[in-house]
Write a protein that holds these residues in place. Structure first.
Motif, PDB file in Angstrom:
ATOM      1  N   UNK A 545      26.016  45.743  30.855  1.00 61.11           N
ATOM      2  CA  UNK A 545      26.652  44.663  32.074  1.00 61.11           C
ATOM      3  C   UNK A 545      27.982  44.569  32.025  1.00 61.11           C
ATOM      4  N   UNK A 546      28.358  44.353  30.854  1.00 61.81           N
ATOM      5  CA  UNK A 546      29.759  44.271  30.551  1.00 61.81           C
ATOM      6  C   UNK A 546      30.720  45.479  30.775  1.00 61.81           C
ATOM      7  N   UNK A 610      25.584  34.278  30.711  1.00 59.28           N
ATOM      8  CA  UNK A 610      26.825  33.312  30.021  1.00 59.28           C
ATOM      9  C   UNK A 610      27.665  33.951  29.157  1.00 59.28           C
ATOM     10  N   UNK A 611      26.913  34.936  28.260  1.00 56.76           N
ATOM     11  CA  UNK A 611      27.499  35.367  27.341  1.00 56.76           C
ATOM     12  C   UNK A 611      28.555  36.689  27.889  1.00 56.76           C
ATOM     13  N   UNK A 612      28.400  37.161  28.885  1.00 56.28           N
ATOM     14  CA  UNK A 612      28.933  38.407  29.545  1.00 56.28           C
ATOM     15  C   UNK A 612      30.386  37.560  30.294  1.00 56.28           C
ATOM     16  N   UNK A 615      33.274  36.546  28.651  1.00 56.88           N
ATOM     17  CA  UNK A 615      34.414  37.432  27.821  1.00 56.88           C
ATOM     18  C   UNK A 615      35.455  37.643  29.066  1.00 56.88           C
ATOM     19  N   UNK A 616      35.265  37.299  30.469  1.00 58.61           N
ATOM     20  CA  UNK A 616      36.320  37.635  31.446  1.00 58.61           C
ATOM     21  C   UNK A 616      36.777  36.440  32.368  1.00 58.61           C
ATOM     22  N   UNK A 617      38.196  36.320  32.448  1.00 66.56           N
ATOM     23  CA  UNK A 617      38.517  34.931  33.200  1.00 66.56           C
ATOM     24  C   UNK A 617      38.336  35.122  34.719  1.00 66.56           C
ATOM     25  N   UNK A 618      37.769  36.406  35.012  1.00 68.50           N
ATOM     26  CA  UNK A 618      37.766  36.860  36.533  1.00 68.50           C
ATOM     27  C   UNK A 618      36.096  36.768  37.027  1.00 68.50           C
ATOM     28  N   UNK A 619      35.170  36.364  35.957  1.00 65.02           N
ATOM     29  CA  UNK A 619      33.725  36.267  36.265  1.00 65.02           C
ATOM     30  C   UNK A 619      33.394  34.860  36.088  1.00 65.02           C
ATOM     31  N   UNK A 620      32.424  34.587  37.240  1.00 59.66           N
ATOM     32  CA  UNK A 620      31.830  33.463  37.351  1.00 59.66           C
ATOM     33  C   UNK A 620      30.454  33.520  37.574  1.00 59.66           C
TER      34      UNK A 620
END
Length: 673
Positions: A545-546, A610-612, A615-620
């Motif tokens: 998924x990451x 939530x863990x994934x 890792x990224x500022x552009x993911x909610x």
């Protein structure tokens, strides 16, 4: 399922005993009696008995020069239609008080129409397999077998008359029909995923009737054997039937060649019974209890299934053992009443007619009665749903899924030309995922007034690149891999998405504790080209998924939202909610899931998402829980709207509720802010 004689005077009591075995096998199987796992073969026993009686009646009439099509079909109409149409009429009346959904009324109306037209077997073939769980709520499902019999009664006299007139060997003709039918039966038996043509269609069952019809001719050969040998044949026949009844199950490929066991077994019992009249293997079939059950077997078969299906529907799919026992007793009592007040008077009237021909009137009246039943079915299809919707505001909340026609369903479309024309130079929002993405797409599109959108969606195909899902049918797995491969290529070359919403039932895939064991069933994730699930499923799931998010971002996708799994309900939401309200039951206890139970179910998937996302500022993350849950319950309805179409797919109202509860995140990913 009939008890006519062969030549106007002969009567074999043990045949009624065979009917008793057939009907108790079927009824006990449907009621879930332990060990009767193959009771469905009782229908095959009925087919063989019908062939034994009917084919020989026709041949006897042809040889004597007394056969009449009008008399034959009139006798069939008098024997079959009065109880048959009574059960259809009674089921229709009771259904008015039990069914609640427009779709239920429409489906039942179709059942009535097809059953009255004696083509119910074709309807249920088109709808689903016999062993599918949803089949338990189809009120007239069992009438598929009567349709097969009626179709046989229509064609058998025509073919036998033609063969007799053309002086074609009846034996040779029967052998050709039986072999052709058996070959087709084996070839067209479904797998449980594909349609089971052999189960439902008369040509593939014709061999069973023919085997029964051949037994009277075989008696003269059997009688040349020692009595002990004939006894052994009868006993072996009972053993074959018993093996099928107690050892077959819903996983047995059926009918296929397996149907030969109950068919040949029944034929052996008939042959031995006729040859000896009162042998050790068949005498018990002629005892009063067995004959008594056999005499009412047709009516019991007719009544038991509608009573059971309506009980299932009323009890939300799970009738208690007491309900099941009550269904068995009630249906048997109705069978006795039907025999006493309908079947017996008709039989008495027919005997009083004696040698007089019946003519066409009974057959014509039967056709007229069936046409009237068809009209009643049409009423269910077109009128009842409208009445029901007017009675329940909740039903009015079930609206169709909006859609633009999916010009940009990537991976499915061969060319992106129409998609690019639709986008008109705009960068779309990509909706990527399984069937949950599919049902959400149109509602999201409508909520944001038709923004530029594209889809990459297929049922049972999670929004993760470079994996295969182990546990589905091979073609399903392959289609998922192929769709994402082609869709990714289109994203890389032509359709440049600016943001994406990943929607899947995340809880369905992978294994959240421990590792997949050898041969363990599940929806596990695997590397492309791998034969087995990947070890450390959760870690593999998270890594893939990451990598999917990183891949999308590398293609210019600036914002990504992960649509978390919805709370999963215990029952199909629309019928459960409306039924509970109509019956005055507690809606939450029956149709909702506790917040605690939903949290336990979602914990593993939520931790992974939530863990994934961390890792990224552009993911909610979009969390559906605030739209469905309070501190106690997660409900499939809200105010005057039903939110779910089944146990986990949302209706448009459900998607809108999630959007409203996550407005800031949706506006962010849709580019509204």
């Amino acid at each position: 399922m009939i008890s006519n004689d062969l030549n106007g005077s002969s009567y074999f009591r043990f045949v009624d005993g065979l009917r008793a075995i057939a009907v108790t096998s079927v009824v006990f199987y449907h009621l879930g009696v332990p060990y009767v796992s193959g009771g469905y073969v009782g229908v095959d026993i009925f087919f063989v008995i019908s062939g034994f009686l009917i084919i020989n009646q026709i041949l006897f009439g042809l040889k004597k020069g007394s056969f009449s099509f009008s008399d034959f079909w009139s006798r069939r109409a008098l024997r079959i239609l009065p109880p048959y149409l009574l059960v259809v009429l009674t089921s229709t009346i009771v259904a008015l008080y039990v069914l609640v959904l427009p779709s239920e009324f429409e489906e039942f109306g179709q059942e009535v129409i097809y059953s009255a037209g004696m083509v119910a077997n074709q309807l249920f073939l088109d709808q689903q397999g016999y062993f599918d769980t949803e089949s338990g709520s189809k009120i007239l499902l069992h009438l598929w077998s009567l349709s097969v019999e009626e179709q046989f009664y229509l064609f058998a006299p025509l073919l036998l008359w033609l063969a007799y007139r053309l002086r074609i060997s009846i034996l040779g003709f029967g052998v050709v029909v039986a072999i052709t039918s058996l070959v087709g039966c084996i070839y067209y038996t479904g797998t449980g995923i594909t349609k089971n043509y052999a189960f439902y269609l008369m040509p593939f069952r014709a061999g069973e009737f023919v085997v029964g019809g051949a037994m009277l001719g075989a008696v003269s050969y059997l009688q040349r054997l020692p009595a002990v040998a004939i006894e052994v044949i009868g006993v072996l026949g009972i053993v074959l039937i018993a093996y099928a009844v107690f050892c077959f199950n819903s996983q047995t490929p059926f009918p296929s060649y397996w149907a030969m066991l109950p068919v040949v077994g029944t034929a052996m019992v008939i042959g031995a019974g006729v040859a000896l009249r009162r042998g050790v293997g068949t005498w018990w079939l002629a005892t009063p209890p067995m004959v008594g059950i056999g005499v009412v077997s047709y009516a019991w078969y007719l009544w038991h299934w509608p009573a059971l299906a309506l009980a299932r529907i009323y009890n939300f799919g799970n009738p208690s053992p007491k309900w099941m026992a009550a269904v068995g007793v009630l249906s048997f009592a109705l069978a006795i009443c039907t025999h006493i007040w309908i079947e017996r008077p008709i039989l008495t009237w027919r005997r009083e007619k004696g040698k007089y021909r019946l003519g066409w009137y009974p057959a014509i009246n039967g056709v007229v009665a069936c046409i009237i039943a068809c009209i009643a079915g049409l009423g269910f299809v077109y009128l009842a749903p409208k009445i029901v919707v007017n009675l329940s505001p909740l039903l009015a909340s079930i609206e169709p899924y909006p859609s633009n026609g999916m010009a940009c369903n990537l991976g499915v479309i061969e060319s992106t030309t129409a998609c690019l024309t639709y986008l008109d130079g705009k960068r779309p929002i990509l909706v990527f995922g399984d069937s949950h993405a599919g049902v959400s797409y149109g509602a999201i599109e409508a909520a944001y007034h038709n923004p530029a959108m594209a889809g990459l969606m297929l049922p049972n195909c999670p929004s993760i690149f470079d994996i295969r899902v182990v546990g589905f049918q091979a073609t399903t797995e392959a289609n998922c891999v192929d769709l994402k491969s082609r869709g990714l290529a289109q994203l890389e070359t032509d359709v440049h998405a600016k943001s994406a919403i990943l929607i899947s039932l995340w809880t369905m895939y992978g294994k959240w504790s421990g590792e997949p064991g050898p041969g363990e069933q599940g929806r596990f994730l695997a590397e492309l080209g791998a034969d087995a699930p990947a070890p450390a499923q959760r870690d593999f799931y998270q890594r893939k998924l990451t990598e999917t998010i990183e891949k999308l971002h590398s293609l210019g996708v600036e914002r990504i939202a992960l649509f978390a799994p919805v709370p999963e309900m215990p029952r199909f939401a629309p019928d459960c909610v409306v039924r509970a309200l109509r019956y005055g039951f507690d809606v939450d206890e029956l149709c909702s899931v506790t917040q605690a139970a939903s949290k336990d179910r979602r914990t593993g998937a939520m931790q992974l998402l939530e863990a994934v996302a961390a890792q990224f500022p552009y993911v909610r993350i979009i969390d559906p829980v605030p739209a469905m849950c309070d501190d106690t319950w997660c409900r499939p309805y809200r105010h005057n709207a039903i939110l779910y179409r089944d146990i986990n797919h949302l209706l448009p109202a459900g998607v809108r509720a999630v959007i409203d509860a996550n407005r800031e995140t949706f506006d962010w990913v849709m580019g509204s802010k």
